[in-house]
Write a protein that holds these residues in place. Structure first.
Motif, mmCIF file in Angstrom:
data_model
loop_
_atom_site.group_PDB
_atom_site.id
_atom_site.type_symbol
_atom_site.label_atom_id
_atom_site.label_comp_id
_atom_site.label_asym_id
_atom_site.label_seq_id
_atom_site.Cartn_x
_atom_site.Cartn_y
_atom_site.Cartn_z
ATOM 1 N N TYR A 174 -1.028 7.798 -10.024
ATOM 2 C CA TYR A 174 -0.485 6.695 -9.064
ATOM 3 C C TYR A 174 -1.600 5.525 -9.063
ATOM 4 O O TYR A 174 -2.691 5.909 -8.842
ATOM 5 C CB TYR A 174 -0.390 7.252 -7.666
ATOM 6 N N ALA A 175 -0.977 4.400 -9.162
ATOM 7 C CA ALA A 175 -1.791 3.381 -9.274
ATOM 8 C C ALA A 175 -1.579 2.063 -8.428
ATOM 9 O O ALA A 175 -2.516 1.244 -8.018
ATOM 10 C CB ALA A 175 -1.915 2.496 -10.763
ATOM 11 N N GLY A 176 -0.123 2.083 -7.742
ATOM 12 C CA GLY A 176 0.045 0.904 -6.677
ATOM 13 C C GLY A 176 1.793 0.894 -6.922
ATOM 14 O O GLY A 176 2.432 1.626 -7.121
ATOM 15 N N ALA A 177 2.139 -0.267 -5.919
ATOM 16 C CA ALA A 177 3.301 -0.456 -5.753
ATOM 17 C C ALA A 177 3.640 -1.967 -5.575
ATOM 18 O O ALA A 177 2.707 -2.643 -5.081
ATOM 19 C CB ALA A 177 3.977 0.400 -4.832
ATOM 20 N N ASN A 237 10.345 9.092 1.906
ATOM 21 C CA ASN A 237 10.118 10.474 2.302
ATOM 22 C C ASN A 237 9.240 10.858 1.138
ATOM 23 O O ASN A 237 9.260 12.198 0.878
ATOM 24 C CB ASN A 237 11.116 11.312 2.377
ATOM 25 N N GLY A 238 8.183 9.721 0.450
ATOM 26 C CA GLY A 238 7.272 10.454 -0.176
ATOM 27 C C GLY A 238 7.726 10.720 -1.548
ATOM 28 O O GLY A 238 7.000 11.336 -2.470
ATOM 29 N N GLN A 239 9.107 10.130 -1.869
ATOM 30 C CA GLN A 239 9.732 10.547 -3.114
ATOM 31 C C GLN A 239 9.990 9.521 -3.903
ATOM 32 O O GLN A 239 10.308 8.119 -3.446
ATOM 33 C CB GLN A 239 10.882 11.618 -3.087
ATOM 34 N N MET A 240 10.031 9.772 -5.119
ATOM 35 C CA MET A 240 10.819 8.560 -6.155
ATOM 36 C C MET A 240 11.801 9.147 -7.378
ATOM 37 O O MET A 240 11.658 10.387 -7.340
ATOM 38 C CB MET A 240 9.539 7.821 -6.932
ATOM 39 N N VAL A 241 12.356 8.135 -7.904
ATOM 40 C CA VAL A 241 13.211 8.600 -8.887
ATOM 41 C C VAL A 241 12.871 7.819 -10.226
ATOM 42 O O VAL A 241 12.275 6.717 -10.038
ATOM 43 C CB VAL A 241 14.917 8.360 -8.618
ATOM 44 N N HIS A 242 12.692 8.923 -11.367
ATOM 45 C CA HIS A 242 12.296 7.898 -12.505
ATOM 46 C C HIS A 242 12.731 8.392 -13.875
ATOM 47 O O HIS A 242 13.129 9.718 -13.791
ATOM 48 C CB HIS A 242 10.729 7.858 -12.420
ATOM 49 N N SER A 302 0.900 -1.295 -0.229
ATOM 50 C CA SER A 302 0.036 -0.110 0.059
ATOM 51 C C SER A 302 0.739 1.176 0.016
ATOM 52 O O SER A 302 2.125 1.184 0.324
ATOM 53 C CB SER A 302 -0.937 0.133 1.197
ATOM 54 N N ARG A 303 0.169 2.234 -0.301
ATOM 55 C CA ARG A 303 1.046 3.764 -0.132
ATOM 56 C C ARG A 303 1.467 3.908 1.131
ATOM 57 O O ARG A 303 2.777 4.314 1.242
ATOM 58 C CB ARG A 303 0.079 4.962 -0.574
ATOM 59 N N THR A 354 11.085 13.043 -7.802
ATOM 60 C CA THR A 354 9.649 13.902 -7.935
ATOM 61 C C THR A 354 8.974 13.063 -6.838
ATOM 62 O O THR A 354 9.248 12.217 -6.122
ATOM 63 C CB THR A 354 9.014 13.888 -9.257
ATOM 64 N N SER A 355 7.752 13.732 -6.620
ATOM 65 C CA SER A 355 6.765 13.160 -5.556
ATOM 66 C C SER A 355 6.159 11.834 -6.136
ATOM 67 O O SER A 355 5.851 11.733 -7.456
ATOM 68 C CB SER A 355 5.673 14.050 -5.387
ATOM 69 N N VAL A 356 6.035 10.855 -5.164
ATOM 70 C CA VAL A 356 5.263 9.618 -5.555
ATOM 71 C C VAL A 356 4.004 9.739 -6.099
ATOM 72 O O VAL A 356 3.389 8.964 -6.636
ATOM 73 C CB VAL A 356 5.616 8.560 -4.508
ATOM 74 N N ASP A 357 3.362 11.035 -5.437
ATOM 75 C CA ASP A 357 1.986 11.003 -5.568
ATOM 76 C C ASP A 357 1.719 12.013 -6.578
ATOM 77 O O ASP A 357 0.640 12.867 -6.938
ATOM 78 C CB ASP A 357 1.519 11.890 -4.288
ATOM 79 N N MET A 358 2.237 11.894 -7.876
ATOM 80 C CA MET A 358 1.915 12.440 -9.029
ATOM 81 C C MET A 358 0.832 11.845 -9.697
ATOM 82 O O MET A 358 0.462 10.819 -9.159
ATOM 83 C CB MET A 358 3.313 12.424 -9.856
ATOM 84 N N ARG A 359 0.115 12.517 -10.610
ATOM 85 C CA ARG A 359 -0.789 12.060 -11.387
ATOM 86 C C ARG A 359 -0.712 10.669 -11.698
ATOM 87 O O ARG A 359 0.114 10.160 -12.468
ATOM 88 C CB ARG A 359 -1.309 13.208 -12.586
#
Length: 335
Positions: free
Chosen positions: A328-331, A305-310, A280-281, A321-326
């Motif tokens: 987001y579907a899961g992990a 810390n709510g961040q990701m690299v992509h 889950s998130r 950037t933030s992991v909560d960008m437009r």
């Protein structure tokens, strides 16, 4: 021969399934009225960028399909060669049987009776004749089965190879079509103002954040290696279909980073989104793969810390950037 029929059905199923999967329809771009304002132009470019990520994923899925067809063909060829070797192994025995029949002629029960010295001798000769006949029949059945298996496997190998060649030709055509759309997208993107380009990029890939100076502790050494490898690529260009070392698309970056931890991932965001276990998130840990949109067409690596690299999008470098960008579907937790 039950195993042979089962193997044939399995190959046939694999060929049909992969042949169906390769039929990726990129299709023409939907007709859209020409933009009349700068905002409409920016919206159209953003929409096209999103479509391109989906097409990029379709091509990656097609690549996996071609690889599977090639594997099926190789497996079928290997079985055909083994079956042919089995036939060859029995050839000396078949020659010996034929030679014996030619030089000695058929041995019958009457001949055994006439040449027997006693009833016991007769029974022994008849038993021997029955054993020879049974062995001969068994050998002929075995050879016949091996020949059938060789023929079936050879047919499967040829069919799978033909499917692989056709799929490869389709894939090459699709790659050329996507590249043409990429070129058009980048040309449209450069015609936007700096402010519009920034808005489109944020809409597609989230805001660029500074690389954190301190990171959340990874749950394992392997997860730490994944995060470190991904962060080391920040600033590298987005290159469609690339998996490093100097350019990446989204699933190419995750594939490259996980390779640093000794884990092999397919070059497909959709395939990666089906690996490991769902998290889950609120349970995200550094090293987890996060994925976006439905169907899945983008992935990144969570760093804490709510961040990701992509690898962000066409024309934009690898970034945090933030992991909560437009979208987001899961992990998934793969390690």
């Amino acid at each position: 021969m039950q195993r042979n029929r089962t193997t044939s059905r399995r190959w046939a199923g694999a060929v049909l399934a992969t042949a169906a999967a390769i039929a990726v329809v990129l299709g023409p771009t939907s007709a859209t009225a020409a933009p009349t304002t700068a905002d409409e132009a920016a919206d159209l470019v953003a929409q096209t960028g999103q479509e391109l990520t989906q097409l990029d994923e379709q091509v990656h899925q097609a690549e996996l399909t071609v690889t599977e067809l090639q594997r099926v063909a190789a497996d079928a060829r290997a079985v055909a060669e083994a079956a042919e070797a089995e036939v060859a192994r029995y050839e000396p025995q078949l020659i010996a049987i034929a030679h014996t029949g030619y030089t000695s002629g058929p041995t019958s029960g009457v001949a055994a009776f006439l040449t027997s010295d006693s009833a016991e001798d007769f029974v022994q000769q008849m038993t021997t004749l029955d054993m020879i006949a049974a062995h001969t029949d068994s050998l002929l059945v075995t050879v016949s089965a091996a020949r059938e298996q060789a023929a079936a496997a050879q047919s499967q190998a040829q069919a799978a190879a033909a499917e692989a060649e056709a799929a490869l030709a389709t894939l090459e055509q699709q790659q050329a079509e996507v590249q043409a759309r990429v070129d058009q997208y980048e040309a449209d993107f450069t015609r936007l103002s700096a402010q519009e380009r920034a808005a489109v990029t944020v809409s597609l890939a989230g805001p660029v954040l500074d690389v954190p100076t301190s990171l959340a502790p990874p749950p394992s050494e392997a997860a730490g290696a994944v995060v470190a490898a991904a962060l080391a690529q920040v600033g590298d260009p987005y290159v469609w279909g690339a998996s490093g070392p100097n350019g990446f698309d989204c699933s190419g970056l995750t594939q490259f980073a996980y390779a640093a931890a000794g884990v092999s991932l397919p070059h497909s965001s959709r395939a990666q989104a089906g690996m490991g276990v769902a998290v889950s998130r609120g349970e995200l840990q550094p090293g987890d793969v996060v994925y976006f949109y439905s169907p899945v067409s983008h992935v990144g690596i969570y760093i804490g810390n709510g961040q990701m690299v992509h690898a962000r999008t066409f024309g934009q470098p690898v970034a945090v950037t933030s992991v909560d960008m437009r979208g987001y579907a899961g992990a998934r937790r793969i390690l």
